[in-house]
Design an enzyme around this catalytic site. Structure first.
Site, PDB file in Angstrom:
ATOM      1  N   ASP A 325       0.854  -1.186   0.000  1.00 47.05           N
ATOM      2  CA  ASP A 325       0.000   0.000   0.000  1.00 47.05           C
ATOM      3  C   ASP A 325       0.884   1.228   0.000  1.00 47.05           C
ATOM      4  OD1 ASP A 325      -2.427  -1.213   0.124  1.00 47.05           O
ATOM      5  OD2 ASP A 325      -2.542  -1.210   2.310  1.00 47.05           O
ATOM      6  N   ASP A 610      -4.798  -3.288   4.745  1.00 43.80           N
ATOM      7  CA  ASP A 610      -5.278  -2.791   6.031  1.00 43.80           C
ATOM      8  C   ASP A 610      -6.793  -2.797   6.138  1.00 43.80           C
ATOM      9  OD1 ASP A 610      -5.645  -0.815   4.177  1.00 43.80           O
ATOM     10  OD2 ASP A 610      -4.285   0.623   5.104  1.00 43.80           O
ATOM     11  N   ASP A 614      -9.590  -6.316   2.382  1.00 42.85           N
ATOM     12  CA  ASP A 614      -8.287  -6.822   1.953  1.00 42.85           C
ATOM     13  C   ASP A 614      -8.045  -8.273   2.370  1.00 42.85           C
ATOM     14  OD1 ASP A 614      -7.524  -4.555   0.661  1.00 42.85           O
ATOM     15  OD2 ASP A 614      -6.536  -3.672   2.394  1.00 42.85           O
TER      16      ASP A 614
HETATM   17  P1  ATP Z   1      -3.609   2.966   0.091  1.00 39.19           P
HETATM   18  O1  ATP Z   1      -4.385   1.879  -0.541  1.00 39.19           O
HETATM   19  O2  ATP Z   1      -2.239   3.147  -0.433  1.00 39.19           O
HETATM   20  O3  ATP Z   1      -3.661   2.977   1.575  1.00 39.19           O
HETATM   21  P2  ATP Z   1      -5.345   5.242   0.009  1.00 39.19           P
HETATM   22  O4  ATP Z   1      -5.339   5.398   1.466  1.00 39.19           O
HETATM   23  O5  ATP Z   1      -5.103   6.462  -0.793  1.00 39.19           O
HETATM   24  O6  ATP Z   1      -4.296   4.256  -0.508  1.00 39.19           O
HETATM   25  P3  ATP Z   1      -8.129   4.756   0.080  1.00 39.19           P
HETATM   26  O7  ATP Z   1      -8.135   5.067   1.513  1.00 39.19           O
HETATM   27  O8  ATP Z   1      -8.866   3.614  -0.456  1.00 39.19           O
HETATM   28  O9  ATP Z   1      -6.695   4.551  -0.440  1.00 39.19           O
HETATM   29  O10 ATP Z   1      -8.583   6.084  -0.664  1.00 39.19           O
HETATM   30  C1  ATP Z   1      -8.912   6.111  -2.024  1.00 39.19           C
HETATM   31  C2  ATP Z   1      -9.396   7.485  -2.427  1.00 39.19           C
HETATM   32  O11 ATP Z   1     -10.588   7.786  -1.717  1.00 39.19           O
HETATM   33  C3  ATP Z   1      -8.409   8.600  -2.065  1.00 39.19           C
HETATM   34  O12 ATP Z   1      -7.551   8.862  -3.124  1.00 39.19           O
HETATM   35  C4  ATP Z   1      -9.327   9.780  -1.820  1.00 39.19           C
HETATM   36  O13 ATP Z   1      -9.619  10.446  -3.031  1.00 39.19           O
HETATM   37  C5  ATP Z   1     -10.599   9.135  -1.311  1.00 39.19           C
HETATM   38  N1  ATP Z   1     -10.657   9.175   0.159  1.00 39.19           N
HETATM   39  C6  ATP Z   1      -9.747   8.729   1.040  1.00 39.19           C
HETATM   40  N2  ATP Z   1     -10.154   8.905   2.295  1.00 39.19           N
HETATM   41  C7  ATP Z   1     -11.357   9.466   2.227  1.00 39.19           C
HETATM   42  C8  ATP Z   1     -12.325   9.872   3.184  1.00 39.19           C
HETATM   43  N3  ATP Z   1     -12.116   9.743   4.486  1.00 39.19           N
HETATM   44  N4  ATP Z   1     -13.475  10.423   2.738  1.00 39.19           N
HETATM   45  C9  ATP Z   1     -13.713  10.551   1.430  1.00 39.19           C
HETATM   46  N5  ATP Z   1     -12.863  10.187   0.485  1.00 39.19           N
HETATM   47  C10 ATP Z   1     -11.694   9.663   0.848  1.00 39.19           C
END
Ligand code: ATP
Length: 869
Positions: A325, A610, A614
């Site tokens: 990730d 996480d 997953d």
């Molecule tokens: P990783 O998989 O590397 O942990 P990540 O944390 O960016 O990546 P997600 O948490 O799935 O992955 O987030 C995907 C997308 O969703 C982000 O790029 C963002 O645009 C949106 N996002 C993340 N957190 C939030 C939230 N709390 N509320 C709304 N949208 C969100």
């Protein structure tokens, strides 16, 4: 009395004498004393004597018992006693080790046991799930493991998976409604049960049952049995052990027949066979392997990697792909808002103005569609969200006040599949849905745009402008969130189907810098022949920018979105997978496909995860890696390894440790088997040459169990060498006992055997077979002690130095002292079948014992020299 699910919320709170402030800590402590810890009793573990008895069921031990019997028949009572003593000691050792291994696995298990959030003394606290008691008010959210049975008091779109209890694999909706009639377990929609997974939404629950009083506890009580799992290495050593036992029996029989053919007395012929059997059996082998593995996992735990399955230690050494990730693992997960795009202009935080209506809507959206907070300067919840709270504070908007003034009416929580979060509030008396999420998702659901001069339909030109700005932010490695809203009627119910028709408000970009150690860890991984791959929910351009900064993405590599991946056939993916180093906007299903593609290439794949979704990918990967800090309980449950610091660099350290443990085990095995080989060849030689038996069984047992064990453990403690990460990963298909490995055992064992037999002949020359046997025994023991230094590494001792592993020096001295005692203390002579030697004979023994090591070291020095040039 009514069942828990038939009681109203008030009734059930009353039944447990709880208020909405939860239990007090004193009450909870009292209940804990009364009801016991919230744990399932372990299945029937093997009793101590059962484990002890099992130690005798080994074919090699059976051979030893036969040897003891033969010794007895031949009148050699001392030998019999020693062999029996050794067998019993071995069994005790095996039992103690079994208990120790179980204890260390238990302690690893407790390190990785789940935690729970409960309300105590009116405060929300987190505590180990074992301490949850009936009457506790428990908070659940997506990704949590339900740790006890409970009646739902409040629920928000709660969905759980109860497959471990009901066998039903689909998620089920749960809510706080009252059920009046009787209904089956699976239909009790206002109850949650221990071992279920929260897959969506959140809830507040009153705990009604813990530990063995839960529904799963009742099932566990019915089928209480744990099965032991062996690691591939243990299995392959077991197989080797039984093959060795067969070979020993055949060779012993041949030696026995040969002696009879030579008209040797039956007793003497039998003694040859016994000596051979005792020489060949590597008594210490399996315990050494267990000890080295246990020490390895403890070291890894100290270095932030908790191994849940022992076999992961072995697989770690073969890892050739690490899919990681981005957020929090490769980056710091410390988000700070950088710039804001609103009313077609880019602003900094201090340019936000609460009196400007667009700004105010954006700020409300950012703070209200948000579950995080900052307490005593510390962010609680999702870093993306508390970055927004921080931004609000800087713009003079206090989140606590705002949230008190405006209660949330409805919500659809964020999930990484949908990439959106929506809430419903009354803003200035107008019911309004506020939403935030990934731009690509939100823009598709947008029909209007809010600008400085009001709201109008969104045009293609507007969309292009927004996308262009998003691109610019992303190229700097910034994470971008899009914000929108829509006004609705009072009776409008928020649902997944109507999460559309929004008015675009603006974009907020935030920075999440890479972890300092990521770049070096990626470099180390590549040097070690491991392909690091970034898999993220974030935008492709943002992900690629970060991947470039830390070296994951290089010239010629490919970046792919989940959508592009979906459009690809298996054949196409197989062809490209090696070049793809960034996957963005992935779904959990994509992760499984990626692991699959790598596994089809025969690669051992580690995959981090996480989220609640997953778990399947973590199970599918050869090594599922969960995040100890930010990971959901569900992901930790599915993983083989947990990182207590969520750090990518820790995976590389664990790989290095895994490689080192394997290498050390291999070297320790080499040491033990080459020593045994020397014994076997010596006995075979004397048998073929019609000489007297060179060793009494007690000699060989003394070496195999005492003087050989210490250097073997010291070899197992050898620290990692510098070149550990400059070699390609080990091929998982080649076991330890390769042809080359066995040949070097034969050669090194042969060298020691030659020197031992020279000593034997010198002894025979003096006219006494007792002196000959003593000299052979002393030479073999000492030569094997010296040989401990040879087996530390493939490099020469000159390159390694003695100081890099003081244990090996200590083991050598301890072994020599033991040998010295046996040789020099007359009262031990009878017990160990030795006799006094002259100084000259001693000198010869020492010289002959060191010769094999000198020869082996010269070879190593020459090889080191050749490699350097
Ligand atoms: P990783 O998989 O590397 O942990 P990540 O944390 O960016 O990546 P997600 O948490 O799935 O992955 O987030 C995907 C997308 O969703 C982000 O790029 C963002 O645009 C949106 N996002 C993340 N957190 C939030 C939230 N709390 N509320 C709304 N949208 C969100």
């Amino acid at each position: 009395m009514k069942e828990w699910y038939q009681q109203t919320k008030e009734e059930i709170l009353e039944s447990f004498h709880v208020t909405e402030h939860g239990l007090t800590s004193q009450e909870a402590e009292k209940i804990l004393q009364e009801k016991g810890e919230n744990v399932l009793q372990e299945g029937k573990r093997k009793r101590m004597f059962q484990v002890f008895a099992e130690q005798f069921c080994d074919l090699l031990v059976v051979i030893l018992i036969i040897a003891a019997l033969i010794s007895m028949v031949s009148g050699n009572v001392e030998s019999t006693i020693v062999i029996i003593a050794v067998i019993v000691m071995n069994a005790i050792l095996g039992t103690v080790q079994h208990a120790k291994a179980e204890k260390s696995l238990d302690s690893l298990k407790s390190l990785s046991s789940p935690s729970a959030k409960v309300l105590r003394d009116g405060q929300k606290i987190e505590l180990p799930s074992a301490r949850v008691v009936p009457g506790d008010i428990l908070y659940l959210e997506a990704g949590d493991l339900v740790v006890a049975d409970g009646r739902i008091l409040e629920s928000f779109s709660l969905q759980v998976n109860e497959s471990s209890l009901t066998g039903e694999s689909a998620n089920v909706d749960k809510s706080d409604g009252l059920i009046t009639g009787d209904c089956a377990l699976a239909d009790r929609a206002n109850m949650v049960y221990s071992s279920a997974l929260v897959t969506y939404g959140r809830a507040v629950v009153l705990v009604t049952g813990t530990g063995m009083d839960t529904e799963i506890g009742k099932i566990a009580a019915l089928m209480n049995a744990t099965k032991e799992k062996k690691t591939p290495l243990q299995v392959s050593l077991d197989q080797f052990g039984s093959r060795l036992a067969m070979a020993i029996m055949v060779i012993c029989a041949m030696v026995f027949l040969l002696s009879l053919y030579r008209k040797m007395p039956v007793i003497d012929s039998l003694m040859f066979a016994v000596a051979l059997a005792v020489a060949a059996i590597p008594e210490a082998l399996s315990s050494i392997v267990t000890i080295v593995q246990a020490m390895g996992t403890q070291k890894m735990a100290r270095e932030h990697a908790i191994i849940k399955e022992l076999k992961a230690v072995e697989s770690l050494g073969c890892v050739s792909v690490i899919c990681s990730d981005k957020t929090g693992t490769l980056t710091q997960n410390k988000m700070t808002v950088q710039s804001i795009y609103i009313n077609e202009t880019v602003l900094t935080i201090d340019q936000l103005d609460l009196t400007n209506q667009s700004h105010r809507y954006l700020l409300y959206d950012a703070i209200l569609t948000n579950d995080s907070s900052i307490v005593d300067g510390k962010g609680i919840g999702d870093p993306t969200e508390y970055a927004l709270v921080e931004m609000g504070r800087k713009a003079a908007l206090d989140e606590t006040l705002l949230r008190e003034l405006m209660p949330r009416l409805e919500e659809i929580p964020f999930d990484s599949d949908r990439k959106l979060m929506s809430t419903k509030y009354e803003l200035h008396s107008v019911p309004t849905v506020l939403t935030k999420g990934a731009l690509d998702v939100l823009l598709d659901r947008t029909v209007k745009i809010r600008l400085a001069d009001g709201v109008r339909d969104i045009t293609q030109k507007d969309r292009d402008k927004i996308l262009q700005k998003n691109l610019e932010f992303s190229q700097e490695g910034l994470r971008v969130l899009a914000f929108g809203y829509k006004e609705v009627s009072k009776d409008y119910a928020l649902s997944l189907d109507n999460e559309r028709g929004f008015t675009f408000l603006g974009l907020i970009s935030m920075m999440d810098p890479p972890r300092e150690e990521s770049k070096q860890a990626v470099f180390d991984a590549k040097r070690a022949g491991i392909k690091p791959v970034m898999i993220t929910g974030d935008h492709k351009i943002t992900a690629t920018a970060i991947a470039k900064q830390i070296g994951i993405f290089e010239e010629g590599d490919l970046a792919m979105t989940g959508q592009e991946l979906d459009a690809m056939s298996e054949a196409e993916l197989d062809q490209k997978v090696r070049d793809i180093s960034v996957y963005a906007r992935v779904s959990p299903e994509n992760k499984i496909r990626i692991v699959d593609a790598w596994q089809r290439r025969g690669c051992i794949t580690a995959m981090t995860g996480d989220g609640v979704n997953d778990a399947p990918a973590l199970k599918k990967a050869d090594i599922g890696v969960a995040m100890g800090i930010t990971g959901t309980e569900v992901s930790k449950d599915a993983a083989a390894m947990i990182l207590t610091d969520d750090n990518f660099a820790t995976i590389i350290k664990a790989v290095a440790n895994g490689r080192n443990v394997y290498r050390n085990i291999r070297n320790a095995i080499k040491f033990l088997l080459s020593g045994n080989m020397a014994g076997i060849l010596s006995v075979l030689y004397t048998s073929l040459a019609a000489l007297p038996v060179p060793f009494a069984p007690v000699h060989l047992l003394f070496i195999n169990l005492l003087t050989d064990s210490l250097p073997a453990i010291a070899i197992g403690m050898e620290p990692a060498e510098k070149d550990l990460l400059s070699e390609a990963p080990r091929d998982p298909k080649t076991g330890i006992l390769t042809r080359d490995f066995l040949l070097s055992i034969l050669a090194q064992g042969g060298l020691i055997a030659v020197c031992t037999m020279i000593a034997f002949h010198m002894g025979l020359g003096s006219g006494s077979s007792a002196i000959a046997s003593t000299m052979a025994f002393a030479t073999l023991t000492l030569a094997r002690l010296f040989h401990g230094f040879n087996c530390r590494s493939k490099h020469s001792i000159l390159k390694l130095g003695f100081s890099s592993n003081w244990y090996s020096v200590g083991a050598f001295f301890a072994g020599t002292v033991l040998l010295g005692l046996v040789m020099l203390a007359p009262f031990l002579h009878r017990l160990f079948s030795v006799t006094s030697l002259t100084a000259k004979q001693f000198g010869a023994v020492c010289l002959l014992a060191v010769i094999p090591t000198i020869i082996i070291q010269v070879f190593k020095i020459l090889r080191d020299f050749r490699h350097r040039n």
